[in-house]
Design an enzyme around this catalytic site. Sequence first.
Site, PDB file in Angstrom:
ATOM      1  N   SER A  86      43.827  47.303  48.104  1.00 29.58           N
ATOM      2  CA  SER A  86      42.531  46.708  48.467  1.00 29.58           C
ATOM      3  C   SER A  86      42.753  45.485  49.350  1.00 29.58           C
ATOM      4  O   SER A  86      43.361  44.496  48.902  1.00 29.58           O
ATOM      5  CB  SER A  86      41.778  46.277  47.209  1.00 29.58           C
ATOM      6  OG  SER A  86      40.752  45.359  47.569  1.00 29.58           O
ATOM      7  N   ASP A 105      36.880  46.573  50.242  1.00 31.67           N
ATOM      8  CA  ASP A 105      35.863  46.152  49.268  1.00 31.67           C
ATOM      9  C   ASP A 105      34.771  45.348  49.953  1.00 31.67           C
ATOM     10  O   ASP A 105      34.913  44.154  50.188  1.00 31.67           O
ATOM     11  CB  ASP A 105      36.536  45.317  48.161  1.00 31.67           C
ATOM     12  CG  ASP A 105      37.167  46.211  47.127  1.00 31.67           C
ATOM     13  OD1 ASP A 105      38.325  45.965  46.748  1.00 31.67           O
ATOM     14  OD2 ASP A 105      36.502  47.173  46.701  1.00 31.67           O
ATOM     15  N   MET A 154      31.281  43.541  50.060  1.00 25.21           N
ATOM     16  CA  MET A 154      30.372  42.908  49.095  1.00 25.21           C
ATOM     17  C   MET A 154      29.293  42.130  49.847  1.00 25.21           C
ATOM     18  O   MET A 154      29.599  41.429  50.820  1.00 25.21           O
ATOM     19  CB  MET A 154      31.157  41.945  48.205  1.00 25.21           C
ATOM     20  CG  MET A 154      32.253  42.635  47.439  1.00 25.21           C
ATOM     21  SD  MET A 154      33.203  41.420  46.512  1.00 25.21           S
ATOM     22  CE  MET A 154      34.552  42.454  45.996  1.00 25.21           C
ATOM     23  N   HIS A 158      34.540  51.026  50.019  1.00 29.46           N
ATOM     24  CA  HIS A 158      33.790  50.849  48.768  1.00 29.46           C
ATOM     25  C   HIS A 158      32.699  49.829  49.033  1.00 29.46           C
ATOM     26  O   HIS A 158      32.995  48.635  49.141  1.00 29.46           O
ATOM     27  CB  HIS A 158      34.776  50.372  47.687  1.00 29.46           C
ATOM     28  CG  HIS A 158      34.145  50.027  46.386  1.00 29.46           C
ATOM     29  ND1 HIS A 158      34.807  49.244  45.455  1.00 29.46           N
ATOM     30  CD2 HIS A 158      32.945  50.334  45.840  1.00 29.46           C
ATOM     31  CE1 HIS A 158      34.038  49.084  44.388  1.00 29.46           C
ATOM     32  NE2 HIS A 158      32.905  49.731  44.600  1.00 29.46           N
ATOM     33  N   MET A 175      29.877  47.663  47.822  1.00 26.51           N
ATOM     34  CA  MET A 175      29.211  47.068  46.671  1.00 26.51           C
ATOM     35  C   MET A 175      28.007  46.284  47.232  1.00 26.51           C
ATOM     36  O   MET A 175      28.018  45.057  47.352  1.00 26.51           O
ATOM     37  CB  MET A 175      30.181  46.130  45.928  1.00 26.51           C
ATOM     38  CG  MET A 175      31.288  46.887  45.220  1.00 26.51           C
ATOM     39  SD  MET A 175      32.653  45.856  44.708  1.00 26.51           S
ATOM     40  CE  MET A 175      33.711  46.024  46.158  1.00 26.51           C
ATOM     41  N   MET A 194      34.863  51.623  38.027  1.00 28.21           N
ATOM     42  CA  MET A 194      35.188  50.192  38.120  1.00 28.21           C
ATOM     43  C   MET A 194      35.761  49.747  36.785  1.00 28.21           C
ATOM     44  O   MET A 194      35.100  49.848  35.749  1.00 28.21           O
ATOM     45  CB  MET A 194      33.943  49.388  38.440  1.00 28.21           C
ATOM     46  CG  MET A 194      33.422  49.534  39.859  1.00 28.21           C
ATOM     47  SD  MET A 194      34.679  49.220  41.086  1.00 28.21           S
ATOM     48  CE  MET A 194      35.042  47.501  40.777  1.00 28.21           C
ATOM     49  N   GLY A 215      41.651  40.267  41.237  1.00 23.73           N
ATOM     50  CA  GLY A 215      42.447  39.486  40.287  1.00 23.73           C
ATOM     51  C   GLY A 215      41.878  39.363  38.887  1.00 23.73           C
ATOM     52  O   GLY A 215      42.284  38.498  38.111  1.00 23.73           O
ATOM     53  N   ASP A 273      39.482  51.161  39.977  1.00 21.33           N
ATOM     54  CA  ASP A 273      39.525  49.959  40.820  1.00 21.33           C
ATOM     55  C   ASP A 273      39.297  48.712  39.971  1.00 21.33           C
ATOM     56  O   ASP A 273      38.230  48.524  39.412  1.00 21.33           O
ATOM     57  CB  ASP A 273      38.406  50.099  41.868  1.00 21.33           C
ATOM     58  CG  ASP A 273      38.298  48.902  42.784  1.00 21.33           C
ATOM     59  OD1 ASP A 273      37.430  48.931  43.671  1.00 21.33           O
ATOM     60  OD2 ASP A 273      39.071  47.936  42.617  1.00 21.33           O
ATOM     61  N   GLY A 283      42.138  45.426  38.325  1.00 21.24           N
ATOM     62  CA  GLY A 283      43.138  45.100  37.299  1.00 21.24           C
ATOM     63  C   GLY A 283      44.255  46.112  37.180  1.00 21.24           C
ATOM     64  O   GLY A 283      44.890  46.246  36.138  1.00 21.24           O
TER      65      GLY A 283
HETATM   66  C1  DX5 Z   1      36.216  44.103  42.484  1.00 17.40           C
HETATM   67  C2  DX5 Z   1      37.185  44.584  43.536  1.00 17.40           C
HETATM   68  C3  DX5 Z   1      38.585  44.504  42.964  1.00 17.40           C
HETATM   69  C4  DX5 Z   1      39.646  44.852  43.961  1.00 17.40           C
HETATM   70  C5  DX5 Z   1      40.970  45.055  43.270  1.00 17.40           C
HETATM   71  O1  DX5 Z   1      34.949  44.069  43.001  1.00 17.40           O
HETATM   72  O2  DX5 Z   1      36.855  45.918  43.888  1.00 17.40           O
HETATM   73  O3  DX5 Z   1      38.652  45.367  41.878  1.00 17.40           O
HETATM   74  O4  DX5 Z   1      39.329  46.036  44.583  1.00 17.40           O
HETATM   75  O5  DX5 Z   1      41.388  43.840  42.859  1.00 17.40           O
HETATM   76  P1  DX5 Z   1      42.596  43.699  41.818  1.00 17.40           P
HETATM   77  O6  DX5 Z   1      43.521  44.877  42.017  1.00 17.40           O
HETATM   78  O7  DX5 Z   1      43.246  42.388  42.177  1.00 17.40           O
HETATM   79  O8  DX5 Z   1      41.960  43.706  40.462  1.00 17.40           O
HETATM   80 ZN    ZN Z   2      36.826  48.536  45.396  1.00 13.91          ZN
END
Ligand code: DX5
Ligand code: ZN
Length: 218
Positions: free
Chosen positions: A9, A36, A38, A67, A69, A141, A149, A179, A181
């Site tokens: 990502s 990602d 947003m 993705h 959001m 998710m 993070g 997606d 953690g």
């Molecule tokens: C949340 C993002 C995160 C990102 C991944 O909205 O979509 O999940 O992609 O981030 P890490 O891998 O650092 O959790």
């Molecule tokens: Zn994502």
Amino acid sequence: MSKVIVAPSILSADFNHLLEDIKKVEEAGAEWLHFDVMDGHFVPNISFGQPVLQCIAKSHGMVNDVHIMISDPFKYAPEFIKAGANILTFHYEACKSDKEVFQVIDLIHDYGCKAGLSIKPNTPVEKVYPFLHSLDLVLIMSVEPGFGGQKFIQESFTKVFRLKEMIKREKVNTLIEIDGGINDETAKIAKMAGVDVLVAGSYLFGHEDIKERIEKLR
Ligand code: DX5
Ligand code: ZN
């Protein structure tokens, strides 16, 4: 069991050296690049939009896994596809009805792009059942969308397992992506539960041993 796809990502990339970071993950064996997007409305954070995607979509050979959001995915889907999305995944919770979900899926397919549907941690996995025969991908998710993070939400494994059961029962080829953690520990269990695609941001970007880390995810 086919090899799991790794989708770094770019939310966690160094935006001062974005192209270099993209090359690093591509050379390290990543098959997809996860964007990602947003809007600060559907989720509390703002990341980036079409111009960034347009700029980098053709600068690498990986699949552009976008993705969104964002609110009103029907309005914006064509713009992200024109900007270079190969797969466009929108949120179930951003639609007012199942009818609207089908309309967005059909619109994405009309533009020649693969369609994915994402659900937040609190949305039951059964909500995606009506769309399975139309979807190329379902994105589970495993953190509350909005920031990289965060800590993996353990209940996500059960959602993946139940979704895999539905897919097998319906005999469809819908991919399961997870997606949030994802690291070498959570990836192991996610794969056992049935995941096909792993999104990872902070586990990959900012580390010298990206190649080893990608191999550990597999
Ligand atoms: C949340 C993002 C995160 C990102 C991944 O909205 O979509 O999940 O992609 O981030 P890490 O891998 O650092 O959790
Ligand atoms: Zn994502």
